[in-house]
Design an enzyme around this catalytic site. Structure first.
Site, PDB file in Angstrom:
ATOM      1  N   LYS A  54       5.143 -55.420  66.944  1.00 57.43           N
ATOM      2  CA  LYS A  54       5.437 -54.931  65.598  1.00 57.43           C
ATOM      3  C   LYS A  54       4.117 -54.642  64.907  1.00 57.43           C
ATOM      4  O   LYS A  54       3.301 -55.543  64.710  1.00 57.43           O
ATOM      5  CB  LYS A  54       6.241 -55.969  64.811  1.00 57.43           C
ATOM      6  CG  LYS A  54       6.470 -55.531  63.367  1.00 57.43           C
ATOM      7  CD  LYS A  54       7.416 -56.444  62.617  1.00 57.43           C
ATOM      8  CE  LYS A  54       7.552 -55.999  61.177  1.00 57.43           C
ATOM      9  NZ  LYS A  54       8.472 -56.825  60.403  1.00 57.43           N
ATOM     10  N   LYS A  77       8.148 -51.590  67.495  1.00 56.55           N
ATOM     11  CA  LYS A  77       8.426 -51.113  66.143  1.00 56.55           C
ATOM     12  C   LYS A  77       7.135 -50.744  65.445  1.00 56.55           C
ATOM     13  O   LYS A  77       6.190 -51.524  65.515  1.00 56.55           O
ATOM     14  CB  LYS A  77       9.147 -52.236  65.389  1.00 56.55           C
ATOM     15  CG  LYS A  77       9.371 -51.992  63.925  1.00 56.55           C
ATOM     16  CD  LYS A  77       9.901 -53.246  63.289  1.00 56.55           C
ATOM     17  CE  LYS A  77      10.075 -52.965  61.807  1.00 56.55           C
ATOM     18  NZ  LYS A  77      10.216 -54.138  61.023  1.00 56.55           N
TER      19      LYS A  77
HETATM   20  C1  PBG Z   1      10.688 -57.858  57.630  1.00 58.25           C
HETATM   21  C2  PBG Z   1      11.019 -56.552  58.245  1.00 58.25           C
HETATM   22  C3  PBG Z   1      10.473 -55.300  57.942  1.00 58.25           C
HETATM   23  C4  PBG Z   1      11.187 -54.384  58.700  1.00 58.25           C
HETATM   24  C5  PBG Z   1      12.096 -55.098  59.464  1.00 58.25           C
HETATM   25  N1  PBG Z   1      11.964 -56.439  59.180  1.00 58.25           N
HETATM   26  C6  PBG Z   1       9.459 -54.895  56.967  1.00 58.25           C
HETATM   27  C7  PBG Z   1       8.094 -55.449  57.027  1.00 58.25           C
HETATM   28  O1  PBG Z   1       7.661 -56.049  58.016  1.00 58.25           O
HETATM   29  O2  PBG Z   1       7.414 -55.278  56.003  1.00 58.25           O
HETATM   30  C8  PBG Z   1      11.002 -52.888  58.659  1.00 58.25           C
HETATM   31  C9  PBG Z   1      12.240 -52.091  58.966  1.00 58.25           C
HETATM   32  C10 PBG Z   1      12.204 -50.683  58.477  1.00 58.25           C
HETATM   33  O3  PBG Z   1      11.183 -50.181  57.956  1.00 58.25           O
HETATM   34  O4  PBG Z   1      13.235 -50.022  58.623  1.00 58.25           O
HETATM   35  N2  PBG Z   1       9.638 -58.538  58.230  1.00 58.25           N
HETATM   36 ZN    ZN Z   2       8.962 -60.242  56.951  1.00 58.84          ZN
END
Ligand code: PBG
Ligand code: ZN
Length: 331
Positions: free
Chosen positions: A197, A255
């Site tokens: 991520k 992701k």
């Molecule tokens: C929370 C989370 C996020 C997303 C999924 N879980 C945002 C972040 O890490 O700030 C992003 C999903 C999206 O942008 O559709 N940790």
């Molecule tokens: Zn988060």
């Protein structure tokens, strides 16, 4: 001149192209994300994500019923904290009466084993500073966050979630969650780890939707770069994926998706686990914005994007486009 090799022979008709297509996207692979309000009945638009709404339980159940009829059999739930419920440690994240556990119960009561219910496990929607872990001396601390995350996963499992999905990027969280679930008799609950991520500007619209942006106020870091990955790195994704697999993850996720197709290919090449991709909010909203202006053909762009994910090696696609793609027969 005698041209012997003519790749165009296989492209002569739609039927022929379908016959030789190397990849397909099927509804079974799609996961629809949902933003859950802790209300019996509610519906709120999200201005930066046209077509996506925050839903109360009644609306969620009806939406999922309609989506099931289209063939969407998996959902990923995100919760919103109620007003005044956020604190420094995100305490409400493991509340059995929180938005997510109650939504899980409502969906499982209605659809049982016909629906795979996945839940996002992270503190950022529940902390008053908006970070995915607890903060001490201006720093997001790793180890004190693990117990909170494990407690949150346990609350989701108790509610009946099939899959818990940690998105926090703290080190060792898959291990902590696996142990907590197993110790409580939930050894069959699946962990889908957000393994690779990246710290990404593509999450912008999501943070509006989930009210989860880092506050950046005094002594609070303004971004997530000390825990989410650096977009310049590829080998590091292998390292993160390997650790999550070793800690007991059942599914590995990459992701965002579109700017990270090489990472999907890398991870799917090194693991025997299913690989998921998260086609994130910013990727969705860019398509929507351009389509609204008539600058792109939305059905064809979405089809192309979803095919790119399976071509790169993903077999699960989490996407806000899922419903419209099936409704419009875009695939
Ligand atoms: C929370 C989370 C996020 C997303 C999924 N879980 C945002 C972040 O890490 O700030 C992003 C999903 C999206 O942008 O559709 N940790
Ligand atoms: Zn988060």
């Amino acid at each position: 001149m005698n041209i012997q090799h003519r790749p165009r022979r296989l492209r002569r008709s739609a039927v022929l192209r379908d016959l030789v297509a190397e990849n397909r996207v099927h509804a079974n692979q799609l996961v629809m994300p949902h933003f859950c309000l802790n209300e019996e009945s509610a519906r709120e638009a999200i201005s930066s994500m046209p077509g996506i709404e925050r839903l109360g339980r009644k609306e969620l159940v009806e939406q999922v019923r309609a989506d099931l009829a289209l063939g969407i059999r998996s959902v990923l739930l995100f919760g919103l904290a109620g007003s005044g419920e956020k604190d420094a440690a995100g305490t409400k994240c493991s509340d059995d009466d929180g938005a997510v556990p109650l939504a899980v119960r409502a969906l499982k009561a209605e659809f049982g084993a016909d629906l795979v219910v996945m839940t996002d496990v992270c503190l950022c929607a529940y902390t008053d500073h908006g970070h995915c872990g607890v903060i001490e001396n201006g720093e997001v601390k790793n180890d004190p966050s693990l117990e909170l995350l494990a407690g949150m996963a346990l609350a989701h499992a108790r509610a009946g979630a099939d899959v818990v999905s940690p998105s926090d990027m703290m080190d060792g969280r898959v291990d902590a969650i696996r142990e907590k679930l197993d110790d409580n008799g939930f050894e069959n609950i699946t962990i889908m780890a957000y393994s690779a991520k990246y710290a990404s500007a593509y999450y912008g619209p999501f943070r509006d939707a989930a009210d989860s942006a880092p506050s950046g106020s005094a002594n609070v870091p303004k971004d997530r770069k000390t825990y989410q990955m650096d977009s310049r790195n590829r080998w590091e994704a292998r390292r993160e994926a390997g650790l999550d697999e070793a800690e007991g993850a059942d599914i590995l996720m990459v992701k965002p998706g579109l700017a990270y197709l090489d990472i999907i290919a890398e991870v799917s090449g090194m693991t025997n686990l299913p690989v998921a991709v998260y086609n994130v909010s910013g990727e969705y909203s860019m398509v929507k914005a351009a389509a609204e202006r008539g600058w792109i053909n939305e059905p064809e762009v979405v089809r192309e994007n979803l095919h790119a994910f399976v071509r790169a090696g993903a077999n699960i696609i989490i996407t806000y486009h899922a419903r419209e793609a099936l409704q419009g027969d875009w695939l």
